[in-house]
Scaffold this motif. Sequence first.
Motif, short mmCIF file in Angstrom:
data_model
loop_
_atom_site.label_atom_id
_atom_site.label_comp_id
_atom_site.label_asym_id
_atom_site.label_seq_id
_atom_site.Cartn_x
_atom_site.Cartn_y
_atom_site.Cartn_z
N GLU A 113 0.81 -1.21 0.00
CA GLU A 113 0.00 0.00 0.00
C GLU A 113 0.85 1.27 0.00
O GLU A 113 0.34 2.36 -0.29
N GLU A 114 2.14 1.13 0.32
CA GLU A 114 3.02 2.29 0.35
C GLU A 114 3.95 2.35 -0.86
O GLU A 114 4.74 3.29 -1.00
N ALA A 115 3.85 1.36 -1.74
CA ALA A 115 4.81 1.22 -2.84
C ALA A 115 4.37 1.99 -4.07
O ALA A 115 4.00 1.39 -5.10
N ASP A 116 4.41 3.32 -3.99
CA ASP A 116 4.11 4.10 -5.18
C ASP A 116 5.36 4.19 -6.06
O ASP A 116 6.45 3.73 -5.69
N ARG A 117 5.20 4.77 -7.23
CA ARG A 117 6.29 4.78 -8.22
C ARG A 117 7.57 5.39 -7.66
O ARG A 117 8.64 4.79 -7.74
N ASP A 118 7.46 6.58 -7.08
CA ASP A 118 8.66 7.28 -6.62
C ASP A 118 9.38 6.50 -5.52
O ASP A 118 10.61 6.42 -5.51
N ARG A 119 8.62 5.89 -4.63
CA ARG A 119 9.25 5.19 -3.52
C ARG A 119 9.94 3.92 -4.00
O ARG A 119 11.02 3.58 -3.53
N VAL A 120 9.33 3.21 -4.93
CA VAL A 120 9.96 2.00 -5.46
C VAL A 120 11.26 2.34 -6.17
O VAL A 120 12.29 1.70 -5.96
N VAL A 121 11.22 3.37 -7.00
CA VAL A 121 12.42 3.76 -7.74
C VAL A 121 13.51 4.24 -6.79
O VAL A 121 14.68 3.86 -6.93
N ARG A 122 13.16 5.05 -5.79
CA ARG A 122 14.15 5.51 -4.82
C ARG A 122 14.76 4.33 -4.06
O ARG A 122 15.96 4.30 -3.78
N THR A 123 13.93 3.35 -3.74
CA THR A 123 14.42 2.19 -3.00
C THR A 123 15.37 1.36 -3.85
O THR A 123 16.41 0.89 -3.35
N ILE A 124 15.06 1.18 -5.12
CA ILE A 124 15.95 0.44 -6.02
C ILE A 124 17.29 1.16 -6.14
O ILE A 124 18.35 0.54 -6.03
N ARG A 125 17.24 2.47 -6.35
CA ARG A 125 18.49 3.22 -6.48
C ARG A 125 19.28 3.20 -5.17
O ARG A 125 20.50 3.08 -5.17
N GLY A 126 18.57 3.32 -4.06
CA GLY A 126 19.24 3.30 -2.77
C GLY A 126 19.90 1.97 -2.47
O GLY A 126 20.95 1.91 -1.83
N SER A 127 19.29 0.89 -2.95
CA SER A 127 19.85 -0.44 -2.69
C SER A 127 21.22 -0.60 -3.32
O SER A 127 22.07 -1.34 -2.80
N ARG A 128 21.47 0.09 -4.42
CA ARG A 128 22.78 0.01 -5.06
C ARG A 128 23.83 0.80 -4.29
O ARG A 128 25.02 0.67 -4.53
N ARG A 129 23.39 1.66 -3.37
CA ARG A 129 24.33 2.40 -2.52
C ARG A 129 24.31 1.84 -1.11
O ARG A 129 24.69 2.51 -0.15
N ASP A 130 23.83 0.59 -1.00
CA ASP A 130 23.77 -0.11 0.29
C ASP A 130 22.90 0.62 1.31
O ASP A 130 23.16 0.58 2.51
N ARG A 131 21.86 1.27 0.82
CA ARG A 131 20.89 1.90 1.71
C ARG A 131 19.70 0.96 1.88
O ARG A 131 19.03 0.61 0.93
N ALA A 132 19.48 0.54 3.10
CA ALA A 132 18.40 -0.41 3.38
C ALA A 132 17.14 0.34 3.79
O ALA A 132 17.20 1.41 4.40
N LEU A 133 15.99 -0.22 3.43
CA LEU A 133 14.71 0.34 3.84
C LEU A 133 13.89 -0.81 4.44
O LEU A 133 13.34 -1.62 3.71
N ILE A 134 13.85 -0.87 5.75
CA ILE A 134 13.15 -1.94 6.45
C ILE A 134 12.24 -1.32 7.50
O ILE A 134 12.68 -0.45 8.25
N PRO A 135 10.97 -1.73 7.57
CA PRO A 135 10.07 -1.20 8.60
C PRO A 135 10.64 -1.41 10.01
O PRO A 135 11.36 -2.38 10.27
N GLU A 136 10.30 -0.48 10.91
CA GLU A 136 10.89 -0.48 12.25
C GLU A 136 10.74 -1.82 12.97
O GLU A 136 11.68 -2.31 13.61
#
Length: 224
Positions: A113-136
């Motif tokens: 429900e939170e996976a809109d276009r911008d967030r998915v793309v930001r998450t993919i790009r962030g993953s290549r810089r070793d940025r993790a996005l995990i719920p608390e």
Amino acid sequence: MLVTRAVEPAEREHGSKISVVVHASDPVSGEGAVALLRSSPGITLLGPERRHEADVVLVTVHRTTEDIVCWMERAADESTNPEMRMVLVAETISEHHLMRAVGSGLVSFLFREEADRDRVVRTIRGSRRDRALIPEQMVGWLLEQVKTIQRTVLVPNGLTIGGLHDREVEVLKLLADGMDTTEIAQHLNYSERTIKNIISGMLTRLNLRNRSHAVAYAMRCGVL
């Protein structure tokens, strides 16, 4: 039945391009993810037959089932890209499945429900810089698992969180300082053969390509 959405293969480009494969539990989710990413600058979509090359595997499902986690484990085993990352979009995931998925390269989890276009793309790009996005809540699960492993496995065996022995860390620190085998041996009062054996054993056990890869691995694990 799982559906891996086929897209037109695109050659990996140089520069900041990120190659992505989409894996979905149903055709509608797959179509939507492909359409979303196709128009995103800096992202190259690969067909399912090239998933072993991908920088990022985007897995989009409703529920994270045993079949999904097994698929992720197979994809990780078959990958020829040592820097491959996974991003999972789902309604939920159990603690047990999260631990296994992380072991297969999962770095980020998004609720559907939170996976809109911008967030998915930001998450993919962030993953290549070793940025993790995990719920608390899930971060708490992971921290408890790390503490358990450290207490019951690592400390009793003289290992660091990256699976490195204390002596291996000593050698890696000196490699990172630019020392060669002879200099390391002199500094640690070991024979050159011992230093070579330490390095060779470490590379083999952790499936590292060379000394530079070993130093990079240790830095990523936080022991250097």
